[in-house]
Write a protein that holds these residues in place. Structure first.
Motif, short mmCIF file in Angstrom:
data_model
loop_
_atom_site.label_atom_id
_atom_site.label_comp_id
_atom_site.label_asym_id
_atom_site.label_seq_id
_atom_site.Cartn_x
_atom_site.Cartn_y
_atom_site.Cartn_z
N CYS A 33 26.01 -11.57 -37.03
CA CYS A 33 26.25 -10.21 -37.54
C CYS A 33 25.93 -9.16 -36.48
O CYS A 33 26.66 -8.17 -36.34
CB CYS A 33 25.43 -9.97 -38.80
N PHE A 34 24.83 -9.35 -35.73
CA PHE A 34 24.50 -8.44 -34.64
C PHE A 34 25.60 -8.43 -33.58
O PHE A 34 25.98 -7.38 -33.07
CB PHE A 34 23.17 -8.79 -33.98
N VAL A 35 26.10 -9.60 -33.24
CA VAL A 35 27.16 -9.69 -32.23
C VAL A 35 28.42 -8.98 -32.71
O VAL A 35 29.02 -8.19 -31.99
CB VAL A 35 27.45 -11.17 -31.89
N LEU A 36 28.81 -9.25 -33.96
CA LEU A 36 30.02 -8.62 -34.50
C LEU A 36 29.85 -7.11 -34.63
O LEU A 36 30.80 -6.35 -34.37
CB LEU A 36 30.38 -9.23 -35.84
N LEU A 37 28.67 -6.66 -35.00
CA LEU A 37 28.42 -5.22 -35.09
C LEU A 37 28.54 -4.57 -33.71
O LEU A 37 29.17 -3.52 -33.57
CB LEU A 37 27.04 -4.95 -35.68
N ASP A 66 27.59 -8.47 -23.14
CA ASP A 66 26.60 -7.54 -23.67
C ASP A 66 26.27 -7.83 -25.13
O ASP A 66 25.11 -7.79 -25.54
CB ASP A 66 27.11 -6.10 -23.55
N SER A 67 27.29 -8.15 -25.90
CA SER A 67 27.09 -8.36 -27.33
C SER A 67 26.30 -9.62 -27.63
O SER A 67 25.61 -9.69 -28.65
CB SER A 67 28.45 -8.44 -28.04
N PHE A 68 26.38 -10.63 -26.79
CA PHE A 68 25.59 -11.84 -27.00
C PHE A 68 24.20 -11.73 -26.37
O PHE A 68 23.24 -12.30 -26.88
CB PHE A 68 26.31 -13.07 -26.44
N THR A 69 24.09 -11.01 -25.28
CA THR A 69 22.81 -10.94 -24.59
C THR A 69 21.78 -10.11 -25.37
O THR A 69 20.61 -10.48 -25.44
CB THR A 69 23.00 -10.35 -23.17
N ILE A 70 22.21 -9.01 -25.95
CA ILE A 70 21.27 -8.12 -26.65
C ILE A 70 20.57 -8.83 -27.82
O ILE A 70 19.34 -8.89 -27.85
CB ILE A 70 21.99 -6.82 -27.08
N PRO A 71 21.30 -9.40 -28.80
CA PRO A 71 20.57 -10.08 -29.87
C PRO A 71 19.84 -11.33 -29.39
O PRO A 71 18.78 -11.67 -29.93
CB PRO A 71 21.64 -10.43 -30.89
#
Length: 134
Positions: free
Chosen positions: A21-25, A47-52
């Motif tokens: 959900c974090f990645v999709l958001l 970026d979307s995978f690294t942050i969460p």
């Protein structure tokens, strides 16, 4: 299945769903689905995978290392004492810090946060490598 195995599967499944959900958001906030350039898509995915992933890794380490080593015991003792002093109907006990430390048990069972974070971060690293190769 055993009860403990089911609990482990549920913990990993819920944490994985939250990570997805974090990645999709993050992807939707960056208008990933409207982007046409491959290099920019790789950057957004990285970026979307690294942050969460890093959030999970650091949260897992915080819980596993700091809490179990007693680093946050003084803070917990202060909050407990403040609540007991301020709430008029609470039971008044004069537990010392040493007694509080003796009754304090270490927490366990949160290593799954570290492992899921490591996997999600690894996916982010793969997309970073792809970004630099394109």
């Amino acid at each position: 299945m055993k009860k403990e195995t089911v609990k482990i599967i549920i913990k990993y499944a819920i944490a994985s769903i939250i990570a997805v959900c974090f990645v999709l958001l993050n992807l939707s906030l960056r208008d990933f689905f409207k982007e046409t350039e491959l290099k920019e898509k790789y950057r957004m995915l990285a970026d979307s995978f690294t942050i969460p992933g890093l959030i999970y890794v650091l949260l897992g380490l915080l819980i596993i290392m700091l809490t179990n080593k007693g680093s946050l015991d003084a803070l917990g003792y202060m909050v407990k004492r403040a609540v007991k002093m301020l709430v008029p109907m609470s039971k008044k006990d004069n537990m010392t810090y040493a007694e509080y430390k003796e009754t304090k048990k270490g927490i366990h069972g949160y290593g799954f946060l570290f492992y899921i974070g490591a996997v999600v971060t690894a996916v982010g690293i793969v997309f970073t490598i792809l970004f630099y190769q394109v």
